[in-house]
Design a protein around this motif. Structure first.
Motif, PDB file in Angstrom:
ATOM      1  N   LYS A   1     -10.134 -70.447  -5.678  1.00  0.00           N
ATOM      2  CA  LYS A   1      -8.720 -70.818  -5.673  1.00  0.00           C
ATOM      3  C   LYS A   1      -7.842 -69.576  -5.727  1.00  0.00           C
ATOM      4  O   LYS A   1      -6.645 -69.655  -5.582  1.00  0.00           O
ATOM      5  CB  LYS A   1      -8.414 -71.744  -6.846  1.00  0.00           C
ATOM      6  N   ILE A   2      -8.446 -68.419  -5.950  1.00  0.00           N
ATOM      7  CA  ILE A   2      -7.737 -67.151  -6.026  1.00  0.00           C
ATOM      8  C   ILE A   2      -8.238 -66.262  -4.895  1.00  0.00           C
ATOM      9  O   ILE A   2      -9.428 -66.218  -4.612  1.00  0.00           O
ATOM     10  CB  ILE A   2      -7.988 -66.483  -7.392  1.00  0.00           C
ATOM     11  N   GLY A   3      -7.334 -65.549  -4.248  1.00  0.00           N
ATOM     12  CA  GLY A   3      -7.691 -64.730  -3.095  1.00  0.00           C
ATOM     13  C   GLY A   3      -8.710 -63.648  -3.392  1.00  0.00           C
ATOM     14  O   GLY A   3      -8.681 -63.009  -4.438  1.00  0.00           O
ATOM     15  N   ILE A   4      -9.604 -63.447  -2.445  1.00  0.00           N
ATOM     16  CA  ILE A   4     -10.623 -62.404  -2.538  1.00  0.00           C
ATOM     17  C   ILE A   4     -10.084 -61.141  -1.880  1.00  0.00           C
ATOM     18  O   ILE A   4      -9.578 -61.180  -0.764  1.00  0.00           O
ATOM     19  CB  ILE A   4     -11.931 -62.863  -1.874  1.00  0.00           C
ATOM     20  N   GLU A   5     -10.201 -60.017  -2.573  1.00  0.00           N
ATOM     21  CA  GLU A   5      -9.731 -58.725  -2.072  1.00  0.00           C
ATOM     22  C   GLU A   5     -10.851 -57.916  -1.429  1.00  0.00           C
ATOM     23  O   GLU A   5     -10.616 -57.175  -0.492  1.00  0.00           O
ATOM     24  CB  GLU A   5      -9.139 -57.905  -3.230  1.00  0.00           C
ATOM     25  N   SER A   6     -12.073 -58.013  -1.948  1.00  0.00           N
ATOM     26  CA  SER A   6     -13.171 -57.177  -1.497  1.00  0.00           C
ATOM     27  C   SER A   6     -14.497 -57.887  -1.764  1.00  0.00           C
ATOM     28  O   SER A   6     -14.617 -58.604  -2.761  1.00  0.00           O
ATOM     29  CB  SER A   6     -13.137 -55.847  -2.263  1.00  0.00           C
ATOM     30  N   ILE A   7     -15.466 -57.691  -0.886  1.00  0.00           N
ATOM     31  CA  ILE A   7     -16.800 -58.249  -1.125  1.00  0.00           C
ATOM     32  C   ILE A   7     -17.856 -57.180  -0.868  1.00  0.00           C
ATOM     33  O   ILE A   7     -17.632 -56.231  -0.124  1.00  0.00           O
ATOM     34  CB  ILE A   7     -17.109 -59.492  -0.260  1.00  0.00           C
ATOM     35  N   ALA A   8     -19.007 -57.361  -1.493  1.00  0.00           N
ATOM     36  CA  ALA A   8     -20.146 -56.465  -1.271  1.00  0.00           C
ATOM     37  C   ALA A   8     -21.433 -57.222  -1.544  1.00  0.00           C
ATOM     38  O   ALA A   8     -21.493 -58.034  -2.466  1.00  0.00           O
ATOM     39  CB  ALA A   8     -20.064 -55.242  -2.183  1.00  0.00           C
ATOM     40  N   PHE A   9     -22.451 -56.951  -0.726  1.00  0.00           N
ATOM     41  CA  PHE A   9     -23.795 -57.464  -0.956  1.00  0.00           C
ATOM     42  C   PHE A   9     -24.626 -56.367  -1.603  1.00  0.00           C
ATOM     43  O   PHE A   9     -24.466 -55.176  -1.281  1.00  0.00           O
ATOM     44  CB  PHE A   9     -24.474 -57.868   0.359  1.00  0.00           C
ATOM     45  N   SER A  10     -25.534 -56.755  -2.490  1.00  0.00           N
ATOM     46  CA  SER A  10     -26.493 -55.798  -3.037  1.00  0.00           C
ATOM     47  C   SER A  10     -27.371 -55.305  -1.889  1.00  0.00           C
ATOM     48  O   SER A  10     -27.444 -55.929  -0.830  1.00  0.00           O
ATOM     49  CB  SER A  10     -27.346 -56.451  -4.129  1.00  0.00           C
ATOM     50  N   THR A  11     -28.044 -54.176  -2.105  1.00  0.00           N
ATOM     51  CA  THR A  11     -28.834 -53.577  -1.024  1.00  0.00           C
ATOM     52  C   THR A  11     -29.938 -54.493  -0.514  1.00  0.00           C
ATOM     53  O   THR A  11     -30.271 -54.450   0.664  1.00  0.00           O
ATOM     54  CB  THR A  11     -29.430 -52.230  -1.471  1.00  0.00           C
ATOM     55  N   ASP A  12     -30.488 -55.337  -1.361  1.00  0.00           N
ATOM     56  CA  ASP A  12     -31.525 -56.265  -0.899  1.00  0.00           C
ATOM     57  C   ASP A  12     -30.956 -57.593  -0.400  1.00  0.00           C
ATOM     58  O   ASP A  12     -31.692 -58.487   0.019  1.00  0.00           O
ATOM     59  CB  ASP A  12     -32.576 -56.508  -1.987  1.00  0.00           C
ATOM     60  N   GLY A  13     -29.619 -57.747  -0.466  1.00  0.00           N
ATOM     61  CA  GLY A  13     -28.968 -58.949   0.047  1.00  0.00           C
ATOM     62  C   GLY A  13     -29.055 -60.163  -0.858  1.00  0.00           C
ATOM     63  O   GLY A  13     -28.626 -61.242  -0.473  1.00  0.00           O
ATOM     64  N   SER A  14     -29.539 -60.003  -2.083  1.00  0.00           N
ATOM     65  CA  SER A  14     -29.737 -61.162  -2.957  1.00  0.00           C
ATOM     66  C   SER A  14     -28.538 -61.483  -3.848  1.00  0.00           C
ATOM     67  O   SER A  14     -28.490 -62.553  -4.448  1.00  0.00           O
ATOM     68  CB  SER A  14     -30.975 -60.952  -3.836  1.00  0.00           C
ATOM     69  N   ILE A  15     -27.591 -60.558  -3.953  1.00  0.00           N
ATOM     70  CA  ILE A  15     -26.409 -60.741  -4.797  1.00  0.00           C
ATOM     71  C   ILE A  15     -25.158 -60.469  -3.958  1.00  0.00           C
ATOM     72  O   ILE A  15     -25.107 -59.498  -3.208  1.00  0.00           O
ATOM     73  CB  ILE A  15     -26.422 -59.778  -6.007  1.00  0.00           C
ATOM     74  N   LEU A  16     -24.158 -61.322  -4.121  1.00  0.00           N
ATOM     75  CA  LEU A  16     -22.859 -61.142  -3.488  1.00  0.00           C
ATOM     76  C   LEU A  16     -21.826 -60.992  -4.598  1.00  0.00           C
ATOM     77  O   LEU A  16     -21.803 -61.795  -5.531  1.00  0.00           O
ATOM     78  CB  LEU A  16     -22.504 -62.349  -2.612  1.00  0.00           C
ATOM     79  N   ALA A  17     -20.998 -59.963  -4.515  1.00  0.00           N
ATOM     80  CA  ALA A  17     -19.928 -59.751  -5.493  1.00  0.00           C
ATOM     81  C   ALA A  17     -18.593 -59.758  -4.764  1.00  0.00           C
ATOM     82  O   ALA A  17     -18.488 -59.271  -3.640  1.00  0.00           O
ATOM     83  CB  ALA A  17     -20.123 -58.419  -6.216  1.00  0.00           C
ATOM     84  N   ALA A  18     -17.577 -60.304  -5.419  1.00  0.00           N
ATOM     85  CA  ALA A  18     -16.233 -60.340  -4.842  1.00  0.00           C
ATOM     86  C   ALA A  18     -15.215 -59.944  -5.894  1.00  0.00           C
ATOM     87  O   ALA A  18     -15.218 -60.465  -7.006  1.00  0.00           O
ATOM     88  CB  ALA A  18     -15.923 -61.744  -4.315  1.00  0.00           C
ATOM     89  N   GLY A  19     -14.337 -59.031  -5.531  1.00  0.00           N
ATOM     90  CA  GLY A  19     -13.202 -58.673  -6.376  1.00  0.00           C
ATOM     91  C   GLY A  19     -12.045 -59.597  -6.026  1.00  0.00           C
ATOM     92  O   GLY A  19     -11.745 -59.779  -4.846  1.00  0.00           O
ATOM     93  N   VAL A  20     -11.422 -60.202  -7.018  1.00  0.00           N
ATOM     94  CA  VAL A  20     -10.374 -61.186  -6.752  1.00  0.00           C
ATOM     95  C   VAL A  20      -9.034 -60.764  -7.351  1.00  0.00           C
ATOM     96  O   VAL A  20      -8.947 -59.852  -8.167  1.00  0.00           O
ATOM     97  CB  VAL A  20     -10.781 -62.602  -7.226  1.00  0.00           C
ATOM     98  N   LYS A  21      -8.002 -61.457  -6.907  1.00  0.00           N
ATOM     99  CA  LYS A  21      -6.633 -61.090  -7.266  1.00  0.00           C
ATOM    100  C   LYS A  21      -6.305 -61.245  -8.741  1.00  0.00           C
ATOM    101  O   LYS A  21      -5.385 -60.630  -9.237  1.00  0.00           O
ATOM    102  CB  LYS A  21      -5.636 -61.903  -6.436  1.00  0.00           C
ATOM    103  N   ASN A  22      -7.054 -62.054  -9.482  1.00  0.00           N
ATOM    104  CA  ASN A  22      -6.742 -62.258 -10.899  1.00  0.00           C
ATOM    105  C   ASN A  22      -7.405 -61.227 -11.814  1.00  0.00           C
ATOM    106  O   ASN A  22      -7.350 -61.345 -13.025  1.00  0.00           O
ATOM    107  CB  ASN A  22      -7.108 -63.671 -11.342  1.00  0.00           C
ATOM    108  N   GLY A  23      -8.055 -60.219 -11.244  1.00  0.00           N
ATOM    109  CA  GLY A  23      -8.674 -59.167 -12.040  1.00  0.00           C
ATOM    110  C   GLY A  23     -10.125 -59.389 -12.375  1.00  0.00           C
ATOM    111  O   GLY A  23     -10.738 -58.574 -13.061  1.00  0.00           O
ATOM    112  N   ALA A  24     -10.704 -60.460 -11.895  1.00  0.00           N
ATOM    113  CA  ALA A  24     -12.120 -60.751 -12.165  1.00  0.00           C
ATOM    114  C   ALA A  24     -12.995 -60.277 -11.006  1.00  0.00           C
ATOM    115  O   ALA A  24     -12.527 -60.032  -9.900  1.00  0.00           O
ATOM    116  CB  ALA A  24     -12.324 -62.245 -12.377  1.00  0.00           C
TER     117      ALA A  24
END
Length: 80
Positions: A12-35
């Motif tokens: 429900k909050i906009g995503i600013e940046s995403i990254a996959f771990s080197t093995d592709g098993s984890i996805l991380a996203a930086g969001v507008k609310n600071g999380a």
């Protein structure tokens, strides 16, 4: 068009940046609310929320994994 949508990650909050771990098993996203939201990714299934990391007080502009995939770093507009 150069790709196929495999799944959508909805927030429900906009995503600013995403990254996959080197093995592709984890996805991380930086969001507008600071999380930073983190999902476990498995081929053939939808991502599963692993955790939500909190600590920044402004939007997260960037997330990245270390080359070995064991460390996740984030940078925020709050200068941390």
């Amino acid at each position: 068009q150069t790709g196929t949508t495999v799944w959508n990650v909805e927030t429900k909050i906009g995503i600013e940046s995403i990254a996959f771990s080197t093995d592709g098993s984890i996805l991380a996203a930086g969001v507008k609310n600071g999380a930073v939201r983190v999902w476990t990714v498995t081929a053939g299934s939808r991502p599963v929320v692993k955790c939500i990391l909190k600590g920044h007080i402004d939007r997260v502009n960037s997330v990245t994994f270390s080359p070995d995939g064991k460390t996740l770093a984030s940078a925020s507009r709050d200068k941390t």
